[in-house]
Motif scaffolding. Structure first.
Motif, PDB file in Angstrom:
ATOM      1  N   MET A  80       1.009  10.711  10.247  1.00 23.44           N
ATOM      2  CA  MET A  80      -0.215  11.479  10.047  1.00 23.44           C
ATOM      3  C   MET A  80      -0.799  11.862  11.392  1.00 23.44           C
ATOM      4  SD  MET A  80      -2.080   9.554   6.914  1.00 23.44           S
ATOM      5  CE  MET A  80      -1.099   8.825   5.623  1.00 23.44           C
ATOM      6  N   ASP A  81      -1.443  13.008  11.436  1.00 22.44           N
ATOM      7  CA  ASP A  81      -2.086  13.493  12.648  1.00 22.44           C
ATOM      8  C   ASP A  81      -3.591  13.382  12.463  1.00 22.44           C
ATOM      9  OD1 ASP A  81      -2.807  14.740  14.992  1.00 22.44           O
ATOM     10  OD2 ASP A  81      -2.094  16.718  14.392  1.00 22.44           O
ATOM     11  N   LEU A  86       2.480  11.585   2.504  1.00 23.46           N
ATOM     12  CA  LEU A  86       2.023  10.618   3.495  1.00 23.46           C
ATOM     13  C   LEU A  86       0.898   9.735   2.958  1.00 23.46           C
ATOM     14  CD1 LEU A  86       2.227  12.837   6.686  1.00 23.46           C
ATOM     15  CD2 LEU A  86       3.627  10.835   6.153  1.00 23.46           C
ATOM     16  N   ARG A  87       0.020  10.292   2.151  1.00 21.88           N
ATOM     17  CA  ARG A  87      -1.030   9.464   1.551  1.00 21.88           C
ATOM     18  C   ARG A  87      -0.434   8.467   0.569  1.00 21.88           C
ATOM     19  NH1 ARG A  87      -5.317  12.721  -1.000  1.00 21.88           N
ATOM     20  NH2 ARG A  87      -3.725  14.306  -1.185  1.00 21.88           N
ATOM     21  N   PHE A 143      -2.142  17.959   8.207  1.00 25.46           N
ATOM     22  CA  PHE A 143      -0.814  17.860   7.616  1.00 25.46           C
ATOM     23  C   PHE A 143      -0.151  19.235   7.652  1.00 25.46           C
ATOM     24  CE2 PHE A 143      -3.638  14.824   5.579  1.00 25.46           C
ATOM     25  CZ  PHE A 143      -2.926  13.639   5.642  1.00 25.46           C
ATOM     26  N   ARG A 147      -7.852  14.527   9.207  1.00 23.63           N
ATOM     27  CA  ARG A 147      -6.408  14.467   9.384  1.00 23.63           C
ATOM     28  C   ARG A 147      -5.816  15.837   9.129  1.00 23.63           C
ATOM     29  NH1 ARG A 147      -4.913   9.350   5.613  1.00 23.63           N
ATOM     30  NH2 ARG A 147      -6.028  10.586   4.101  1.00 23.63           N
ATOM     31  N   GLN A 181       2.780   6.394  10.717  1.00 24.89           N
ATOM     32  CA  GLN A 181       3.372   6.896   9.483  1.00 24.89           C
ATOM     33  C   GLN A 181       3.598   8.405   9.521  1.00 24.89           C
ATOM     34  OE1 GLN A 181       4.443   4.741   7.054  1.00 24.89           O
ATOM     35  NE2 GLN A 181       3.801   3.270   8.582  1.00 24.89           N
ATOM     36  N   ASP A 188       2.949  17.638   2.039  1.00 23.59           N
ATOM     37  CA  ASP A 188       3.074  16.655   3.116  1.00 23.59           C
ATOM     38  C   ASP A 188       1.929  15.652   3.037  1.00 23.59           C
ATOM     39  OD1 ASP A 188       4.205  15.612   5.588  1.00 23.59           O
ATOM     40  OD2 ASP A 188       2.560  16.607   6.638  1.00 23.59           O
ATOM     41  N   SER A 189       0.734  16.141   2.775  1.00 23.72           N
ATOM     42  CA  SER A 189      -0.429  15.279   2.625  1.00 23.72           C
ATOM     43  C   SER A 189      -0.217  14.279   1.488  1.00 23.72           C
ATOM     44  CB  SER A 189      -1.675  16.117   2.345  1.00 23.72           C
ATOM     45  OG  SER A 189      -2.751  15.311   1.936  1.00 23.72           O
ATOM     46  N   GLN A 207      -1.779   4.908  10.546  1.00 24.72           N
ATOM     47  CA  GLN A 207      -1.542   6.223   9.960  1.00 24.72           C
ATOM     48  C   GLN A 207      -0.787   7.132  10.923  1.00 24.72           C
ATOM     49  OE1 GLN A 207      -4.689   7.928   7.703  1.00 24.72           O
ATOM     50  NE2 GLN A 207      -4.734   6.154   6.382  1.00 24.72           N
ATOM     51  N   THR A 208      -1.060   7.032  12.190  1.00 22.70           N
ATOM     52  CA  THR A 208      -0.324   7.797  13.186  1.00 22.70           C
ATOM     53  C   THR A 208       1.152   7.394  13.182  1.00 22.70           C
ATOM     54  OG1 THR A 208      -2.303   8.052  14.536  1.00 22.70           O
ATOM     55  CG2 THR A 208      -0.196   8.385  15.639  1.00 22.70           C
ATOM     56  N   ASN A 224       0.424   5.448   2.447  1.00 23.21           N
ATOM     57  CA  ASN A 224      -0.777   4.700   2.783  1.00 23.21           C
ATOM     58  C   ASN A 224      -1.260   3.864   1.596  1.00 23.21           C
ATOM     59  OD1 ASN A 224      -3.006   4.003   4.519  1.00 23.21           O
ATOM     60  ND2 ASN A 224      -4.242   5.337   3.259  1.00 23.21           N
TER      61      ASN A 224
END
Length: 84
Positions: free
Chosen positions: A35-36, A65-66, A56, A54, A33, A61-62, A30-31, A69
């Protein structure tokens, strides 16, 4: 900033296995990709509890990025997490 807090109930006796999987597979993926992951810890009051957080830029943005995933092979293994 937009934060997401997730809490998982791990199948009894498998939390250590879960933490290793998160630290070795999920969090690095995830990092990579974008994600923080700001926190990852066990629940001191529940021997089968696990929490992670996490961060975002915003909700859009969340979602983006999800979406990355969801389409990957790096998914939460249902054999470890109790899907109650």
């Amino acid at each position: 900033m937009y934060y997401e807090i997730r809490r998982y109930q791990i199948q009894p006796g498998r939390r250590e296995e879960w933490v290793r999987y998160m630290e070795d597979v999920i969090i690095p993926f995830q990092t990579a990709q974008g994600m923080d992951v700001t926190a990852s810890f066990v629940d001191d009051e529940d021997e089968d509890g696990y929490v992670w957080m996490r961060r975002f830029k915003d909700e859009a943005d969340s979602d983006a990025l999800r979406g990355l995933n969801r389409s990957s092979q790096h998914r939460v293994p249902e054999s470890i997490v109790d899907a109650r």
